[in-house]
Design a protein around this motif. Structure first.
Motif, PDB file in Angstrom:
ATOM      1  N   THR A 227       0.817  -1.213   0.000  1.00 33.65           N
ATOM      2  CA  THR A 227       0.000   0.000   0.000  1.00 33.65           C
ATOM      3  C   THR A 227       0.851   1.263   0.000  1.00 33.65           C
ATOM      4  OG1 THR A 227      -1.797  -1.131   1.152  1.00 33.65           O
ATOM      5  CG2 THR A 227      -1.754   1.274   1.275  1.00 33.65           C
ATOM      6  N   GLY A 228       1.854   1.331   0.884  1.00 33.83           N
ATOM      7  CA  GLY A 228       2.649   2.545   0.990  1.00 33.83           C
ATOM      8  C   GLY A 228       3.338   2.911  -0.304  1.00 33.83           C
ATOM      9  N   PHE A 229       4.049   1.947  -0.900  1.00 37.00           N
ATOM     10  CA  PHE A 229       4.773   2.205  -2.142  1.00 37.00           C
ATOM     11  C   PHE A 229       3.812   2.600  -3.259  1.00 37.00           C
ATOM     12  CE2 PHE A 229       6.506   0.878  -6.219  1.00 37.00           C
ATOM     13  CZ  PHE A 229       7.774   1.441  -6.195  1.00 37.00           C
ATOM     14  N   ALA A 230       2.698   1.858  -3.382  1.00 37.01           N
ATOM     15  CA  ALA A 230       1.744   2.111  -4.463  1.00 37.01           C
ATOM     16  C   ALA A 230       1.184   3.528  -4.382  1.00 37.01           C
ATOM     17  CB  ALA A 230       0.609   1.089  -4.417  1.00 37.01           C
ATOM     18  N   PHE A 231       0.836   3.982  -3.186  1.00 37.49           N
ATOM     19  CA  PHE A 231       0.224   5.303  -3.055  1.00 37.49           C
ATOM     20  C   PHE A 231       1.245   6.413  -3.241  1.00 37.49           C
ATOM     21  CE2 PHE A 231      -3.426   3.011  -1.667  1.00 37.49           C
ATOM     22  CZ  PHE A 231      -4.499   3.871  -1.870  1.00 37.49           C
ATOM     23  N   VAL A 232       2.469   6.212  -2.804  1.00 33.69           N
ATOM     24  CA  VAL A 232       3.506   7.225  -3.020  1.00 33.69           C
ATOM     25  C   VAL A 232       3.766   7.409  -4.514  1.00 33.69           C
ATOM     26  CG1 VAL A 232       5.963   7.729  -2.744  1.00 33.69           C
ATOM     27  CG2 VAL A 232       4.616   6.971  -0.782  1.00 33.69           C
ATOM     28  N   ILE A 233       3.918   6.304  -5.224  1.00 30.94           N
ATOM     29  CA  ILE A 233       4.148   6.375  -6.671  1.00 30.94           C
ATOM     30  C   ILE A 233       2.939   6.977  -7.382  1.00 30.94           C
ATOM     31  CG2 ILE A 233       4.531   5.010  -8.762  1.00 30.94           C
ATOM     32  CD1 ILE A 233       6.979   5.312  -6.974  1.00 30.94           C
ATOM     33  N   ALA A 234       1.734   6.583  -6.976  1.00 36.47           N
ATOM     34  CA  ALA A 234       0.525   7.080  -7.623  1.00 36.47           C
ATOM     35  C   ALA A 234       0.365   8.584  -7.427  1.00 36.47           C
ATOM     36  CB  ALA A 234      -0.701   6.345  -7.078  1.00 36.47           C
ATOM     37  N   VAL A 235       0.628   9.065  -6.221  1.00 32.37           N
ATOM     38  CA  VAL A 235       0.520  10.504  -5.958  1.00 32.37           C
ATOM     39  C   VAL A 235       1.565  11.275  -6.760  1.00 32.37           C
ATOM     40  CG1 VAL A 235       0.823  12.290  -4.199  1.00 32.37           C
ATOM     41  CG2 VAL A 235      -0.526  10.250  -3.686  1.00 32.37           C
ATOM     42  N   ALA A 236       2.810  10.775  -6.773  1.00 32.50           N
ATOM     43  CA  ALA A 236       3.872  11.450  -7.521  1.00 32.50           C
ATOM     44  C   ALA A 236       3.543  11.494  -9.016  1.00 32.50           C
ATOM     45  CB  ALA A 236       5.201  10.743  -7.284  1.00 32.50           C
ATOM     46  N   ALA A 237       3.061  10.382  -9.552  1.00 34.20           N
ATOM     47  CA  ALA A 237       2.725  10.332 -10.973  1.00 34.20           C
ATOM     48  C   ALA A 237       1.554  11.251 -11.296  1.00 34.20           C
ATOM     49  CB  ALA A 237       2.391   8.899 -11.379  1.00 34.20           C
ATOM     50  N   THR A 238       0.590  11.336 -10.387  1.00 41.44           N
ATOM     51  CA  THR A 238      -0.558  12.224 -10.591  1.00 41.44           C
ATOM     52  C   THR A 238      -0.115  13.679 -10.677  1.00 41.44           C
ATOM     53  OG1 THR A 238      -2.043  10.713  -9.421  1.00 41.44           O
ATOM     54  CG2 THR A 238      -2.747  13.010  -9.612  1.00 41.44           C
ATOM     55  N   LEU A 239       0.719  14.094  -9.741  1.00 43.75           N
ATOM     56  CA  LEU A 239       1.194  15.473  -9.740  1.00 43.75           C
ATOM     57  C   LEU A 239       2.036  15.771 -10.981  1.00 43.75           C
ATOM     58  CD1 LEU A 239       2.167  15.835  -5.965  1.00 43.75           C
ATOM     59  CD2 LEU A 239       0.092  16.667  -7.111  1.00 43.75           C
ATOM     60  N   ALA A 240       2.879  14.817 -11.368  1.00 44.94           N
ATOM     61  CA  ALA A 240       3.708  15.010 -12.561  1.00 44.94           C
ATOM     62  C   ALA A 240       2.846  15.095 -13.816  1.00 44.94           C
ATOM     63  CB  ALA A 240       4.714  13.868 -12.687  1.00 44.94           C
ATOM     64  N   THR A 241       1.826  14.251 -13.892  1.00 43.32           N
ATOM     65  CA  THR A 241       0.935  14.251 -15.049  1.00 43.32           C
ATOM     66  C   THR A 241       0.189  15.571 -15.171  1.00 43.32           C
ATOM     67  OG1 THR A 241       0.629  11.847 -14.903  1.00 43.32           O
ATOM     68  CG2 THR A 241      -1.036  13.105 -16.120  1.00 43.32           C
ATOM     69  N   GLN A 242      -0.355  16.058 -14.054  1.00 42.96           N
ATOM     70  CA  GLN A 242      -1.090  17.315 -14.105  1.00 42.96           C
ATOM     71  C   GLN A 242      -0.170  18.489 -14.417  1.00 42.96           C
ATOM     72  OE1 GLN A 242      -4.441  15.790 -14.297  1.00 42.96           O
ATOM     73  NE2 GLN A 242      -4.492  17.972 -13.967  1.00 42.96           N
ATOM     74  N   ALA A 243       1.047  18.461 -13.873  1.00 41.18           N
ATOM     75  CA  ALA A 243       1.996  19.543 -14.165  1.00 41.18           C
ATOM     76  C   ALA A 243       2.364  19.555 -15.650  1.00 41.18           C
ATOM     77  CB  ALA A 243       3.249  19.377 -13.303  1.00 41.18           C
ATOM     78  N   ALA A 244       2.591  18.375 -16.210  1.00 40.72           N
ATOM     79  CA  ALA A 244       2.930  18.290 -17.630  1.00 40.72           C
ATOM     80  C   ALA A 244       1.769  18.752 -18.504  1.00 40.72           C
ATOM     81  CB  ALA A 244       3.325  16.851 -17.986  1.00 40.72           C
ATOM     82  N   TRP A 245       0.563  18.335 -18.126  1.00 46.43           N
ATOM     83  CA  TRP A 245      -0.625  18.731 -18.900  1.00 46.43           C
ATOM     84  C   TRP A 245      -0.837  20.240 -18.825  1.00 46.43           C
ATOM     85  CZ3 TRP A 245      -3.369  17.504 -22.780  1.00 46.43           C
ATOM     86  CH2 TRP A 245      -4.656  18.021 -22.959  1.00 46.43           C
ATOM     87  N   HIS A 246      -0.622  20.821 -17.639  1.00 40.89           N
ATOM     88  CA  HIS A 246      -0.764  22.274 -17.492  1.00 40.89           C
ATOM     89  C   HIS A 246       0.262  22.998 -18.363  1.00 40.89           C
ATOM     90  CE1 HIS A 246      -1.421  26.186 -15.654  1.00 40.89           C
ATOM     91  NE2 HIS A 246      -0.120  26.269 -15.458  1.00 40.89           N
ATOM     92  N   ALA A 247       1.479  22.485 -18.407  1.00 42.31           N
ATOM     93  CA  ALA A 247       2.513  23.121 -19.221  1.00 42.31           C
ATOM     94  C   ALA A 247       2.151  23.063 -20.704  1.00 42.31           C
ATOM     95  CB  ALA A 247       3.856  22.445 -18.973  1.00 42.31           C
TER      96      ALA A 247
END
Length: 268
Positions: A227-247
């Protein structure tokens, strides 16, 4: 665990509301379309029910994002004719009926992800045109933010408390149920009118990209890696995806603004 239910999602909704007041209602819409409520719900589900249950719930949550897009469309159009109470009740009814259907449809996350992206693309084009923000000051009552937090906490407790009875499919589909979106959109409609609600809801399709990535990664990573690893990676990927899309969208908007000057066209 109960304190986590009461604190995490409501705090994120309050922060999203404050961001909307600072940078515009559409920013608030983008933020509430991120997994600020579904994320805590899925995390609590994994911790209480186990990784296998949580993985199935996260996979089902991808279909729940279809319901979230439909909610944005229903609320935005109904808000043109009704007040916030009937608009919210009718939109919720439509969401619950659609969730009941989708919860019975087993979908592999690898198929659910592109389905969500296609639905978000259509939703962005079917929403009413966002009116310009007049930029005028809005007086917010002292109870506004506490009421948003309380409404969010109540809905999170209800969904997570019923997880065992509902099963992973229904729990997952209900995880993205428009809890934060309902709170923010209903308050916007009540205080700012249909224009404010539409500006909020135009941020929903933009937030669904990162939301879908989050649910997909939790679904495929939580069993093999925990659970811990999955949620850390998922949150990081979500933020990176939204930042890239915003750019990307900001760059496209800048190119469109410069295009008339490059072609010699002078705007009136």
């Amino acid at each position: 665990m109960f304190l986590l239910k009461l604190a995490l999602a409501p705090a994120l909704v309050v922060l999203s509301s404050l961001a909307g007041r600072r940078w515009g209602q559409q920013v608030s819409g983008v933020l509430v379309a991120l997994p600020i409520v579904a994320g805590p719900i899925l995390l609590i589900t994994c911790l209480e029910q186990g990784a296998r249950f949580g993985s199935r719930a996260a996979g089902a949550a991808l279909l729940g994002l279809v319901t979230l897009a439909v909610f944005a469309l229903m609320f935005a159009w109904l808000a043109q004719f009704f007040g916030w109470v009937p608009t919210l009740l009718i939109s919720w009814t439509g969401c619950v009926l659609l969730d009941l259907v989708l919860s019975a449809v087993p979908v592999d996350p690898r198929l659910g992800l592109p389905v969500v992206l296609v639905v978000a693309w259509f939703a962005a084009r079917l929403l009413p045109a966002p009116p310009p923000d007049d930029g005028g000051p809005v007086r917010w009552s002292w109870w506004d933010l506490p009421a948003r937090a309380a409404a969010t906490a109540a809905l999170v407790v209800i969904v997570t408390g019923a997880a065992t009875t509902l099963g992973p499919g229904m729990t997952g589909v209900l995880a993205p149920f428009p809890i934060a979106t309902s709170v923010v959109a209903a308050f916007a409609l009540a205080r700012l009118g249909p224009a404010g609600a539409v500006r909020v809801l135009h941020g929903i399709p933009r937030g669904l990209l990162g939301f879908a990535v989050f649910c997909f990664l939790v679904a495929v990573l939580v069993i093999p890696f925990g659970t811990g690893f999955a949620f850390v990676i998922a949150v990081a990927a979500t933020l990176a995806t939204q930042a890239a899309w915003h750019a990307v969208t900001a760059r496209r908007a800048a190119i469109r603004r410069r295009a008339p000057h490059r072609s010699g066209i002078i705007r009136p």
